[in-house]
Write an enzyme that holds these catalytic residues in place. Sequence first.
Site, PDB file in Angstrom:
ATOM      1  N   GLU A  17     -42.806  -5.593  22.506  1.00  0.00           N
ATOM      2  CA  GLU A  17     -42.628  -4.195  22.089  1.00  0.00           C
ATOM      3  C   GLU A  17     -42.576  -3.295  23.315  1.00  0.00           C
ATOM      4  O   GLU A  17     -43.356  -3.466  24.249  1.00  0.00           O
ATOM      5  CB  GLU A  17     -43.811  -3.775  21.203  1.00  0.00           C
ATOM      6  CG  GLU A  17     -43.784  -2.305  20.812  1.00  0.00           C
ATOM      7  CD  GLU A  17     -45.066  -1.878  20.104  1.00  0.00           C
ATOM      8  OE1 GLU A  17     -45.267  -2.268  18.950  1.00  0.00           O
ATOM      9  OE2 GLU A  17     -45.862  -1.135  20.728  1.00  0.00           O
ATOM     10  N   THR A  48     -40.785   1.278  19.606  1.00  0.00           N
ATOM     11  CA  THR A  48     -41.603   2.091  18.700  1.00  0.00           C
ATOM     12  C   THR A  48     -40.908   3.413  18.374  1.00  0.00           C
ATOM     13  O   THR A  48     -39.984   3.849  19.072  1.00  0.00           O
ATOM     14  CB  THR A  48     -42.996   2.403  19.309  1.00  0.00           C
ATOM     15  OG1 THR A  48     -42.816   3.227  20.445  1.00  0.00           O
ATOM     16  CG2 THR A  48     -43.729   1.138  19.683  1.00  0.00           C
ATOM     17  N   TYR A  49     -41.399   4.026  17.294  1.00  0.00           N
ATOM     18  CA  TYR A  49     -40.875   5.312  16.834  1.00  0.00           C
ATOM     19  C   TYR A  49     -42.029   6.295  16.929  1.00  0.00           C
ATOM     20  O   TYR A  49     -43.106   6.057  16.374  1.00  0.00           O
ATOM     21  CB  TYR A  49     -40.416   5.149  15.388  1.00  0.00           C
ATOM     22  CG  TYR A  49     -39.670   6.315  14.792  1.00  0.00           C
ATOM     23  CD1 TYR A  49     -38.354   6.572  15.146  1.00  0.00           C
ATOM     24  CD2 TYR A  49     -40.283   7.138  13.848  1.00  0.00           C
ATOM     25  CE1 TYR A  49     -37.655   7.617  14.568  1.00  0.00           C
ATOM     26  CE2 TYR A  49     -39.591   8.184  13.263  1.00  0.00           C
ATOM     27  CZ  TYR A  49     -38.277   8.423  13.630  1.00  0.00           C
ATOM     28  OH  TYR A  49     -37.589   9.449  13.060  1.00  0.00           O
ATOM     29  N   ASP A 111     -48.939   7.192  11.191  1.00  0.00           N
ATOM     30  CA  ASP A 111     -50.171   7.965  11.017  1.00  0.00           C
ATOM     31  C   ASP A 111     -49.849   9.425  11.256  1.00  0.00           C
ATOM     32  O   ASP A 111     -49.043   9.747  12.129  1.00  0.00           O
ATOM     33  CB  ASP A 111     -51.238   7.494  12.012  1.00  0.00           C
ATOM     34  CG  ASP A 111     -51.737   6.106  11.661  1.00  0.00           C
ATOM     35  OD1 ASP A 111     -52.000   5.862  10.466  1.00  0.00           O
ATOM     36  OD2 ASP A 111     -51.829   5.262  12.573  1.00  0.00           O
ATOM     37  N   TYR A 145     -52.284  -6.605   9.175  1.00  0.00           N
ATOM     38  CA  TYR A 145     -53.553  -6.293   9.852  1.00  0.00           C
ATOM     39  C   TYR A 145     -54.551  -7.440   9.693  1.00  0.00           C
ATOM     40  O   TYR A 145     -55.176  -7.566   8.629  1.00  0.00           O
ATOM     41  CB  TYR A 145     -54.109  -4.977   9.276  1.00  0.00           C
ATOM     42  CG  TYR A 145     -53.117  -3.849   9.471  1.00  0.00           C
ATOM     43  CD1 TYR A 145     -53.172  -3.067  10.613  1.00  0.00           C
ATOM     44  CD2 TYR A 145     -52.087  -3.641   8.550  1.00  0.00           C
ATOM     45  CE1 TYR A 145     -52.221  -2.081  10.831  1.00  0.00           C
ATOM     46  CE2 TYR A 145     -51.124  -2.666   8.770  1.00  0.00           C
ATOM     47  CZ  TYR A 145     -51.204  -1.884   9.911  1.00  0.00           C
ATOM     48  OH  TYR A 145     -50.246  -0.917  10.137  1.00  0.00           O
ATOM     49  N   GLN A 176     -51.003  -6.292  13.772  1.00  0.00           N
ATOM     50  CA  GLN A 176     -51.749  -5.394  14.650  1.00  0.00           C
ATOM     51  C   GLN A 176     -52.424  -6.246  15.721  1.00  0.00           C
ATOM     52  O   GLN A 176     -52.673  -7.441  15.506  1.00  0.00           O
ATOM     53  CB  GLN A 176     -52.802  -4.664  13.795  1.00  0.00           C
ATOM     54  CG  GLN A 176     -53.652  -3.675  14.526  1.00  0.00           C
ATOM     55  CD  GLN A 176     -52.845  -2.569  15.149  1.00  0.00           C
ATOM     56  OE1 GLN A 176     -52.274  -2.775  16.222  1.00  0.00           O
ATOM     57  NE2 GLN A 176     -52.780  -1.419  14.498  1.00  0.00           N
TER      58      GLN A 176
HETATM   59  P1  FAD Z   1     -48.698   0.889   4.761  1.00  0.00           P
HETATM   60  O1  FAD Z   1     -48.239  -0.515   4.576  1.00  0.00           O
HETATM   61  O2  FAD Z   1     -48.015   1.952   3.963  1.00  0.00           O
HETATM   62  O3  FAD Z   1     -50.261   0.921   4.508  1.00  0.00           O
HETATM   63  C1  FAD Z   1     -51.043   2.036   4.887  1.00  0.00           C
HETATM   64  C2  FAD Z   1     -52.327   2.049   4.065  1.00  0.00           C
HETATM   65  O4  FAD Z   1     -52.020   2.413   2.722  1.00  0.00           O
HETATM   66  C3  FAD Z   1     -53.008   0.687   3.969  1.00  0.00           C
HETATM   67  O5  FAD Z   1     -54.400   0.892   3.957  1.00  0.00           O
HETATM   68  C4  FAD Z   1     -52.537   0.126   2.624  1.00  0.00           C
HETATM   69  O6  FAD Z   1     -53.454  -0.797   2.090  1.00  0.00           O
HETATM   70  C5  FAD Z   1     -52.430   1.407   1.794  1.00  0.00           C
HETATM   71  N1  FAD Z   1     -51.412   1.360   0.741  1.00  0.00           N
HETATM   72  C6  FAD Z   1     -50.187   0.788   0.818  1.00  0.00           C
HETATM   73  N2  FAD Z   1     -49.518   0.987  -0.340  1.00  0.00           N
HETATM   74  C7  FAD Z   1     -50.319   1.712  -1.141  1.00  0.00           C
HETATM   75  C8  FAD Z   1     -50.188   2.257  -2.464  1.00  0.00           C
HETATM   76  N3  FAD Z   1     -49.085   2.070  -3.191  1.00  0.00           N
HETATM   77  N4  FAD Z   1     -51.236   2.966  -2.979  1.00  0.00           N
HETATM   78  C9  FAD Z   1     -52.381   3.140  -2.261  1.00  0.00           C
HETATM   79  N5  FAD Z   1     -52.558   2.641  -1.007  1.00  0.00           N
HETATM   80  C10 FAD Z   1     -51.539   1.951  -0.452  1.00  0.00           C
HETATM   81  N6  FAD Z   1     -46.973   3.808  14.206  1.00  0.00           N
HETATM   82  C11 FAD Z   1     -46.038   4.697  14.640  1.00  0.00           C
HETATM   83  O7  FAD Z   1     -46.189   5.905  14.430  1.00  0.00           O
HETATM   84  N7  FAD Z   1     -44.897   4.276  15.283  1.00  0.00           N
HETATM   85  C12 FAD Z   1     -44.648   2.967  15.541  1.00  0.00           C
HETATM   86  O8  FAD Z   1     -43.625   2.630  16.121  1.00  0.00           O
HETATM   87  C13 FAD Z   1     -45.630   2.005  15.115  1.00  0.00           C
HETATM   88  N8  FAD Z   1     -45.431   0.672  15.312  1.00  0.00           N
HETATM   89  C14 FAD Z   1     -46.349  -0.235  14.816  1.00  0.00           C
HETATM   90  C15 FAD Z   1     -46.101  -1.619  14.969  1.00  0.00           C
HETATM   91  C16 FAD Z   1     -46.996  -2.562  14.471  1.00  0.00           C
HETATM   92  C17 FAD Z   1     -46.688  -4.034  14.613  1.00  0.00           C
HETATM   93  C18 FAD Z   1     -48.204  -2.127  13.819  1.00  0.00           C
HETATM   94  C19 FAD Z   1     -49.185  -3.132  13.291  1.00  0.00           C
HETATM   95  C20 FAD Z   1     -48.451  -0.780  13.666  1.00  0.00           C
HETATM   96  C21 FAD Z   1     -47.536   0.185  14.157  1.00  0.00           C
HETATM   97  N9  FAD Z   1     -47.745   1.565  13.988  1.00  0.00           N
HETATM   98  C22 FAD Z   1     -46.801   2.468  14.435  1.00  0.00           C
HETATM   99  C23 FAD Z   1     -48.992   2.053  13.362  1.00  0.00           C
HETATM  100  C24 FAD Z   1     -48.859   2.168  11.822  1.00  0.00           C
HETATM  101  O9  FAD Z   1     -47.941   3.172  11.510  1.00  0.00           O
HETATM  102  C25 FAD Z   1     -50.253   2.477  11.286  1.00  0.00           C
HETATM  103  O10 FAD Z   1     -51.077   1.353  11.400  1.00  0.00           O
HETATM  104  C26 FAD Z   1     -50.335   3.045   9.872  1.00  0.00           C
HETATM  105  O11 FAD Z   1     -51.686   3.477   9.654  1.00  0.00           O
HETATM  106  C27 FAD Z   1     -50.026   2.069   8.738  1.00  0.00           C
HETATM  107  O12 FAD Z   1     -48.720   1.736   8.715  1.00  0.00           O
HETATM  108  P2  FAD Z   1     -48.184   0.619   7.655  1.00  0.00           P
HETATM  109  O13 FAD Z   1     -46.724   0.593   7.791  1.00  0.00           O
HETATM  110  O14 FAD Z   1     -48.923  -0.636   7.821  1.00  0.00           O
HETATM  111  O15 FAD Z   1     -48.613   1.358   6.294  1.00  0.00           O
END
Ligand code: FAD
Length: 290
Positions: A17, A48-49, A111, A145, A176
């Site tokens: 990355e 990343t974005y 986030d 995660y 993660q």
């Molecule tokens: P989700 O899969 O949407 O989950 C977020 C939370 O919501 C989880 O606790 C999940 O259990 C819960 N949830 C999911 N669906 C529902 C539902 N229907 N109802 C209620 N709860 C629900 N951030 C950036 O800003 N830019 C990046 O480029 C970036 N790259 C990343 C790359 C990797 C490999 C990783 C692991 C993380 C990255 N992140 C990045 C951080 C990421 O955006 C955060 O960890 C964020 O908090 C969660 O993203 P997610 O896509 O896993 O969210």
Amino acid sequence: MKLRELFGQDRPVFSCEVFPPKKSAPVDSIYQTLDGLKDIRFDFISVTYGAGGSSNVNQSTSEIAALIENKYHIPAMAHLTCVAAGREDADRILAELKEAGVENILALRGDVNPDYPPKTDFHYASELVAYIREKGDFGISAACYPEGHFESPDLVSDIRRLKEKVDAGAQHLVSQLFFDNDDFFRFLERARIAGINVPIEAGIMPIQSKNSIQRMVTMCGATIPSKLTRLLAKYGDHPEALREASIAYAIDQISDLIAGGVDGIHLYTMNNPDTAKAIAEAISSIRTVS
Ligand code: FAD
């Protein structure tokens, strides 16, 4: 090339990355990073974005992904987040990526950055995954995660939500960062039992400094095992010693993960090609044992 074609060969996928340069730095500074990474023979590189609505940084995600595909001839994966991209942004970015030949997207929720109000068209990554899938043109990946997402009430609901993302169309997962392989192996077992059968890459981050690791751990909630606490206590104020110790730690994690049959290793390079090179050289034979 869609990333799913990389998996299922006789060796684990090795990817990394990078992040776009900060607003204050010229976009061109990414060349230095990519020039340093190009000889490592990563199977793909993700970009990343930016969090929040920083259009400058976010714009460069597509540009850098296009550069990786077309100048460096390495498959690229562009990250995209719900909080920083509504439907219109997503449409524009997907069109740009398609035009540039970038075929893979990591769909994330992101986030909320207090400086930028979040976009609200997509609330969870699964909704963005489903939207991109409807377009039909992209390989779609998502985040997972090993220790559970910090907002998940428990590990069971964490896996349930992950399964929803895969059912919505995610074909590959990137984890993660974590520092205890047992966390990853336990997570993998939970995921497979839940019927999540897509390739799962393990995210490995070599520590840069005592401060950066504290920041990272606060942000993502990863646990620091006692072995790592000892390294930080002993070498934390000696940058060169810490660099050597953190490279050794990452190599130890990776060789154990590969021995355990991991689908792939995703290295968080922090735009530091020298560290990535040192790790890649140390595992060059380990990577090829089938
Ligand atoms: P989700 O899969 O949407 O989950 C977020 C939370 O919501 C989880 O606790 C999940 O259990 C819960 N949830 C999911 N669906 C529902 C539902 N229907 N109802 C209620 N709860 C629900 N951030 C950036 O800003 N830019 C990046 O480029 C970036 N790259 C990343 C790359 C990797 C490999 C990783 C692991 C993380 C990255 N992140 C990045 C951080 C990421 O955006 C955060 O960890 C964020 O908090 C969660 O993203 P997610 O896509 O896993 O969210």
